[in-house]
Design a protein around this motif. Structure first.
Motif, PDB file in Angstrom:
ATOM      1  N   CYS A   1       0.836  -1.210   0.000  1.00  0.00           N
ATOM      2  CA  CYS A   1       0.000   0.000   0.000  1.00  0.00           C
ATOM      3  C   CYS A   1       0.866   1.254   0.000  1.00  0.00           C
ATOM      4  CB  CYS A   1      -0.923   0.004   1.213  1.00  0.00           C
ATOM      5  SG  CYS A   1      -1.848   1.542   1.343  1.00  0.00           S
ATOM      6  N   PRO A   2       0.737   2.113  -1.011  1.00  0.00           N
ATOM      7  CA  PRO A   2       1.620   3.272  -1.114  1.00  0.00           C
ATOM      8  C   PRO A   2       1.270   4.403  -0.148  1.00  0.00           C
ATOM      9  CG  PRO A   2       0.063   3.304  -2.910  1.00  0.00           C
ATOM     10  CD  PRO A   2      -0.177   2.017  -2.160  1.00  0.00           C
ATOM     11  N   THR A   3       0.076   4.382   0.412  1.00  0.00           N
ATOM     12  CA  THR A   3      -0.324   5.521   1.236  1.00  0.00           C
ATOM     13  C   THR A   3      -0.289   5.224   2.729  1.00  0.00           C
ATOM     14  OG1 THR A   3      -2.629   4.845   1.228  1.00  0.00           O
ATOM     15  CG2 THR A   3      -1.920   6.284  -0.550  1.00  0.00           C
TER      16      THR A   3
ATOM     17  N   ALA B   1      -2.533   3.382   4.065  1.00  0.00           N
ATOM     18  CA  ALA B   1      -3.932   3.275   4.473  1.00  0.00           C
ATOM     19  C   ALA B   1      -4.179   1.972   5.225  1.00  0.00           C
ATOM     20  CB  ALA B   1      -4.842   3.353   3.257  1.00  0.00           C
ATOM     21  N   LEU B   2      -3.439   0.932   4.868  1.00  0.00           N
ATOM     22  CA  LEU B   2      -3.545  -0.337   5.580  1.00  0.00           C
ATOM     23  C   LEU B   2      -2.542  -0.315   6.717  1.00  0.00           C
ATOM     24  CD1 LEU B   2      -3.926  -2.461   2.431  1.00  0.00           C
ATOM     25  CD2 LEU B   2      -5.262  -2.955   4.449  1.00  0.00           C
TER      26      LEU B   2
ATOM     27  N   VAL C   1      -7.926  -1.513   7.028  1.00  0.00           N
ATOM     28  CA  VAL C   1      -7.856  -0.403   6.073  1.00  0.00           C
ATOM     29  C   VAL C   1      -8.457   0.851   6.711  1.00  0.00           C
ATOM     30  CG1 VAL C   1      -8.254   0.241   3.666  1.00  0.00           C
ATOM     31  CG2 VAL C   1      -8.697  -2.102   4.406  1.00  0.00           C
TER      32      VAL C   1
ATOM     33  N   CYS D   1      -7.278   5.620   2.313  1.00  0.00           N
ATOM     34  CA  CYS D   1      -7.160   4.814   1.096  1.00  0.00           C
ATOM     35  C   CYS D   1      -7.385   5.680  -0.138  1.00  0.00           C
ATOM     36  CB  CYS D   1      -8.168   3.673   1.099  1.00  0.00           C
ATOM     37  SG  CYS D   1      -8.237   2.810  -0.470  1.00  0.00           S
ATOM     38  N   ASN D   2      -6.490   5.473  -1.098  1.00  0.00           N
ATOM     39  CA  ASN D   2      -6.442   6.267  -2.303  1.00  0.00           C
ATOM     40  C   ASN D   2      -7.202   5.642  -3.451  1.00  0.00           C
ATOM     41  OD1 ASN D   2      -5.289   8.661  -2.802  1.00  0.00           O
ATOM     42  ND2 ASN D   2      -3.266   7.887  -3.242  1.00  0.00           N
ATOM     43  N   GLY D   3      -7.593   4.412  -3.282  1.00  0.00           N
ATOM     44  CA  GLY D   3      -8.231   3.712  -4.384  1.00  0.00           C
ATOM     45  C   GLY D   3      -7.285   3.359  -5.507  1.00  0.00           C
ATOM     46  N   CYS D   4      -5.993   3.219  -5.194  1.00  0.00           N
ATOM     47  CA  CYS D   4      -5.047   2.866  -6.258  1.00  0.00           C
ATOM     48  C   CYS D   4      -5.222   1.412  -6.660  1.00  0.00           C
ATOM     49  CB  CYS D   4      -3.614   3.116  -5.816  1.00  0.00           C
ATOM     50  SG  CYS D   4      -3.029   1.968  -4.565  1.00  0.00           S
ATOM     51  N   GLY D   5      -5.827   0.607  -5.799  1.00  0.00           N
ATOM     52  CA  GLY D   5      -6.099  -0.780  -6.157  1.00  0.00           C
ATOM     53  C   GLY D   5      -4.891  -1.688  -6.124  1.00  0.00           C
ATOM     54  N   TYR D   6      -3.773  -1.222  -5.571  1.00  0.00           N
ATOM     55  CA  TYR D   6      -2.568  -2.050  -5.621  1.00  0.00           C
ATOM     56  C   TYR D   6      -2.676  -3.262  -4.701  1.00  0.00           C
ATOM     57  CZ  TYR D   6       2.381  -2.875  -6.541  1.00  0.00           C
ATOM     58  OH  TYR D   6       3.583  -3.403  -6.957  1.00  0.00           O
ATOM     59  N   CYS D   7      -3.364  -3.081  -3.568  1.00  0.00           N
ATOM     60  CA  CYS D   7      -3.468  -4.190  -2.617  1.00  0.00           C
ATOM     61  C   CYS D   7      -4.299  -5.340  -3.180  1.00  0.00           C
ATOM     62  CB  CYS D   7      -4.089  -3.681  -1.324  1.00  0.00           C
ATOM     63  SG  CYS D   7      -5.599  -2.756  -1.607  1.00  0.00           S
TER      64      CYS D   7
ATOM     65  N   VAL E   1     -10.892   0.490  -1.158  1.00  0.00           N
ATOM     66  CA  VAL E   1     -10.925  -0.950  -0.922  1.00  0.00           C
ATOM     67  C   VAL E   1     -11.452  -1.247   0.476  1.00  0.00           C
ATOM     68  CG1 VAL E   1      -9.017  -1.413  -2.481  1.00  0.00           C
ATOM     69  CG2 VAL E   1      -8.576  -1.023  -0.066  1.00  0.00           C
TER      70      VAL E   1
HETATM   71  S1  SF4 Z   1      -6.311   0.773  -2.699  1.00  0.00           S
HETATM   72 FE1  SF4 Z   1      -5.185  -0.563  -1.250  1.00  0.00          FE
HETATM   73  S2  SF4 Z   1      -3.027  -0.153  -1.732  1.00  0.00           S
HETATM   74 FE2  SF4 Z   1      -4.221   1.543  -2.617  1.00  0.00          FE
HETATM   75  S3  SF4 Z   1      -4.257   3.134  -1.049  1.00  0.00           S
HETATM   76 FE3  SF4 Z   1      -6.120   1.899  -0.738  1.00  0.00          FE
HETATM   77  S4  SF4 Z   1      -5.509   0.354   0.771  1.00  0.00           S
HETATM   78 FE4  SF4 Z   1      -3.615   1.224  -0.033  1.00  0.00          FE
END
Ligand code: SF4
Ligand code: SF4
Lengths: 338, 337
Positions: free
Chosen positions: A173-175, A177-178, A188, A193-199, A217
C-alpha cells in the motif's frame, strides 16, 4: 541479544512471533485471531449476516448462482465473510459396499406405488413408527451406511481475511492506508485509502477488493471497533456452533491441534489445519482453518507466499535492467571507428 | 422453473455446477490454439477448484490507464537517455524531439494514473509516505522528481533560453529515466498475479528493451535522418533485449507463461514481436528515406505499446483462472518446497 532476525523475525517473510511489536507497539496485547473449524459449520450464514449488519456493508448483488447454496460467491469489497458450500460425491467415512441401487428400476417401482401389500399407500411420506425395516434410520435419505453417513457430503466453510503475519496488502500500500493494529490484525483506514487498487492483486488469498462506485478498498477488520471495546467480532458472536472461534492466536492454535487429533481419532483422517503454521509462505495467518479436504477445493490457495518475499530480488533485477538500458543508450552513441 | 428431466439414462438439461468439481473436471477449460504458433508448453493440468472460481481477486486497474501508463513511462524514460546523449554529442535535431517526447509522455502517463485513481488530490496523497516495500510509493516519488525535470528540459528547449538550466535538467532526467522505465516491471511483479510475479527476474529487462524501442521509434519518426544514427542503433539493441528477455522469461515461467500464448494477449504479443523486429530491421536498413524511417518509428512505437498491453492482459487472465494459482503451488508442495 543482537540477533534481531531470530528474536523479532523478518520484516518481509518468515516467522514473526511478535507482529504488533515489530510494527511499533511496545506493550501490545496478545495477538488475536480466528480459528474457523469447518467440521462443525452448518452453513447457516449467520456470520455473513452479522458481519454485514455490524459493519453496515452495502448489498453485494442478489444473484442466483446455482452453486449449491452459495450466492455470495467469494470474498470482496462487500462480502467480508463468505460461506462456501461444496457438494461432493464422496463417502464421509468408510464406504459401505452393497448399498448401490443401480439394479433397481425406479420407474417400475413408482408404477407399483400404492398397489403392493407392504406399501404405505399414497399420502404417506414415511413408514409409521415400528414398521420401518430394522436398522433403517427413520426419515433419512438412502443410501445410508450403517453408521448413518450418506454418500453425498457437504463441506461448508466460512472464509474471511487471513490477517496475515506478512500481509502483502499492507506492504504494497503506497499511502499507509492499511495498518497493523495492536491486536496484530490488518485494517484499512477508509479516509486514507487512495483507491489505487494495488493491494487487490497483491493479496495471495483474493480477499481485499475495490468497491464499485467508491474506488476505495474494503475487507474484514476483525471488528477492530468491537475488539477495542473488549467484545468479540460479530461473526464469532453470531456463530451458533462455535465454528468461528475468536481469541488469542496462541490459545486458538493449541485448541485447533487438539481438535484435529480428536477428529483423526474419530476416523476423519481428512481433517487438517490450514494457515496455522508460522513457517508457511505468509508467516502464518491470524485467521486459520480446520478443513476436511484440500484447500483448493474450498477456493483457497494451497501454498500462498507473500509476494514481498522476492521484493529485494525484484529491486535488484530492476536496477540491473536500468543499468543495462543506460548502457544500451551509451552504446548507441559510441562512435564506430571508420 | 427447472428445465431438467429425469430419464432412465440420467438427468437431462440440468443446470450445471451444482456440485463443486473436484479433480479432473475442475476449472475452466481453454482450448489450445491449433496450427502455427507455439504449442502450450505444459499439458492440461488436473486440479481441484471451487466451482472454477478464481482464487485471486483480479486487478481492478483499467487496462487503458495502467497499461498506457507503463508504456508511456518507458517511452519517457528512454527518451530522456536519447535526449541527454544527443545533447552531449551535438545532435540538436535528435535532442529536441526526445526532450519533448519525454515531457509529453510522462505528462500523459501521470494523467492516466490520476484518471485511474479518480481525482488529482489522490496523486498527492501518494506522497504522504515513502515506503520501500511499495513499488507504487517508490514510483510516485520517482515520478515526482522526474516529471518536473523533463518539463524543465522541454520548456528550455522550446523557449531557447536558460541553456544551462536545460542541460542540467536533461542530464538529471537521464539519470532517473532508466529507473522510470524499469520500476514498472517491479510494480507488476510485486503482486500475487501468477503471470506477472513469476517473471520478475526478466520482466524489468523486457520493459527496458521495450522502452528503448519506443523511444528510438519516436526519435526515428521525428528527427532528421542525418542525426538519427544513435536512434537506429538503440532500436536494434532494444529490440534484441526485449525479444530475448521475453523468450527467456517464458521459458523459466512454466505454466504461468501459458496466458501469454492464449487469446488476446497472444495476438497482442505476436503483433508486438513482429512490429518490434520489423521496425528494428527497417531502422537498420532503411537508409535515409523519410517514409521508411517514419514507418520504422511507427512500428516500434506500436510494437512497444502492444507488448505492454499484452503483458497486462495476460496477467489479468492468469488471475482469473484458478489453475494458474493452484497448480504451481500444489506442485511446489508436492516437491516439498
Ligand atoms: S487501494 Fe489498497 S493499496 Fe491503494 S491506497 Fe487503498 S488500501 Fe492502499
Ligand atoms: S488475506 Fe489478503 S487482505 Fe487479508 S491480510 Fe492477508 S494479504 Fe491482506
Amino acid at each position: 541479544m543482537r540477533d534481531g532476525d531470530e528474536v523479532h523475525g523478518h520484516l518481509l517473510y518468515g516467522p514473526q512471533p511478535d507482529v504488533a511489536g515489530a510494527s511499533g507497539y511496545p506493550d501490545a496485547p496478545p495477538r488475536m485471531g480466528f480459528f474457523t473449524d469447518t467440521s462443525v459449520c452448518i452453513g447457516c450464514k449467520a456470520c455473513e449476516v452479522a458481519c454485514k449488519e455490524w459493519n453496515a456493508i452495502p448489498e453485494d448483488g442478489l444473484v442466483f448462482t446455482g452453486m449449491s447454496y452459495d450466492n455470495t460467491q467469494g470474498l470482496g469489497a462487500d462480502t467480508w465473510r463468505h460461506v462456501a458450500f461444496i457438494e461432493q460425491r464422496k463417502p464421509f467415512g468408510g464406504q459401505e459396499p452393497g448399498v448401490g441401487h443401480e439394479d433397481v428400476d425406479v420407474f417400475a417401482a413408482a408404477a407399483r406405488l400404492g398397489t403392493g401389500a407392504s406399501s404405505p399407500g399414497p399420502g404417506a411420506t414415511s413408514p409409521p413408527p415400528g414398521r420401518a425395516p430394522a436398522g433403517a434410520p427413520a426419515g433419512e435419505i438412502s443410501p445410508v451406511s450403517p453408521d448413518g453417513r450418506t454418500e453425498l457430503r457437504w463441506l461448508m466453510a466460512s472464509d474471511v481475511c487471513k490477517h496475515c503475519t506478512h500481509a502483502a496488502c499492507l506492504d504494497v500500500c503506497p499511502t499507509g492506508a492499511l495498518f497493523r493494529t495492536e491486536f496484530g490484525t490488518v485494517v484499512v483506514q477508509e479516509d486514507i485509502c487512495n483507491g489505487c487498487g494495488y493491494c487487490v492483486p497483491a493479496c495471495p488469498y483474493g480477499v481485499i477488493d475495490q468497491r464499485e462506485g467508491d474506488g476505495r478498498v474494503w475487507k474484514c477488520t476483525l471488528c477492530y471497533d468491537r475488539l477495542g471495546a473488549g467484545m468479540e467480532p460479530a461473526c464469532a458472536k453470531a456463530c451458533p456452533t462455535d465454528s468461528i472461534q475468536f481469541g488469542p492466536l496462541q490459545e486458538l492454535r493449541e485448541r485447533a491441534a487438539e481438535r484435529v487429533a480428536q477428529l483423526h481419532a474419530a476416523g476423519v483422517t481428512d481433517a487438517r489445519l490450514y494457515g496455522e503454521s508460522p513457517d508457511d509462505g505468509v508467516g502464518g495467518d491470524g485467521a486459520f482453518f480446520l478443513l476436511l479436504d484440500e484447500p483448493e477445493v474450498y477456493g483457497l490457495p494451497p501454498d500462498p507466499v507473500v509476494t514481498t518475499r522476492d521484493l529485494p530480488d525484484m529491486w535488484r533485477h530492476a536496477a540491473l535492467a536500468a543499468v543495462s538500458l543506460a548502457a544500451l543508450a551509451l552504446g548507441s552513441f559510441a562512435r564506430r571507428p571508420r | 422453473m427447472s428445465e431438467s428431466d429425469v430419464t432412465r439414462d440420467g438427468v437431462r438439461g440440468a443446470r450445471p455446477g451444482r456440485q463443486a468439481p473436484t479433480g479432473a473436471h475442475a476449472g475452466r477449460r481453454r482450448r489450445g490454439r491449433r496450427g502455427r504458433g507455439e504449442q502450450p508448453m505444459v499439458p492440461e493440468a488436473e486440479f481441484s477448484s471451487y466451482y472454477g472460481k478464481p482464487v485471486l481477486n483480479k486487478p481492478t486497474w483499467k487496462p487503458l490507464d495502467i497499461a498506457g501508463y507503463l508504456y508511456l513511462g518507458g517511452l519517457a524514460g528512454a527518451s530522456s537517455l536519447l535526449a541527454a546523449g544527443a545533447q552531449a554529442s551535438g545532435r540538436p535535431g535528435l535532442a529536441a524531439p526526445a526532450k519533448l517526447g519525454a515531457a509529453g509522455a510522462i505528462s500523459v502517463s501521470l494523467a492516466a494514473l490520476v484518471h485511474d485513481l479518480g481525482r488529482p488530490a489522490r496523486f498527492l496523497n501518494m506522497l504522504r509516505v515513502l515506503k520501500p516495500t511499495s513499488p507504487m510509493s517508490v514510483g510516485s516519488w520517482l515520478l515526482a522528481g522526474y516529471a518536473p525535470l523533463t518539463l524543465t528540459a522541454a520548456a528550455t528547449e522550446v523557449a531557447g533560453r536558460y541553456r544551462l538550466l536545460g542541460s542540467a535538467a536533461t542530464a538529471a532526467s537521464a539519470v532517473l529515466g532508466p529507473a522510470v522505465a524499469t520500476y514498472t516491471a517491479v510494480l507488476l511483479a510485486d503482486t500475487a498475479v501468477p503471470s506477472w510475479h513469476e517473471g520478475y527476474r526478466e520482466l524489468p529487462f523486457v520493459f527496458a528493451g521495450s522502452a528503448a524501442t519506443a523511444a528510438s521509434g519516436l526519435a526515428l519518426a521525428a528527427a532528421p535522418a542525418a542525426q538519427a544514427g544513435p536512434a537506429r542503433r538503440l532500436a536494434v539493441l532494444g529490440a534484441a533485449l526485449e525479444l530475448g528477455a521475453f523468450r527467456a522469461m517464458k521459458r523459466r515461467m512454466g505454466l504461468s507463461a501459458e496466458p501469454f500464448e492464449q487469446g488476446r494477449p497472444h495476438l497482442l504479443l505476436r503483433a508486438a514481436e513482429a512490429l518490434t523486429a520489423g521496425g528494428a530491421a527497417l531502422a537498420l536498413f532503411g537508409g535515409r528515406d523519410r517514409r521508411l524511417l517514419l514507418a520504422a518509428g511507427a512500428a516500434l512505437l506500436t510494437g512497444s505499446a502492444a507488448l505492454r498491453f499484452g503483458v497486462f492482459h495476460a496477467g489479468v487472465a492468469s488471475a482469473q483462472d484458478p489453475k494458474y494459482t493452484v497448480v504451481p503451488q500444489r506442485e511446489r508442495l508436492e516437491r516439498g518446497r
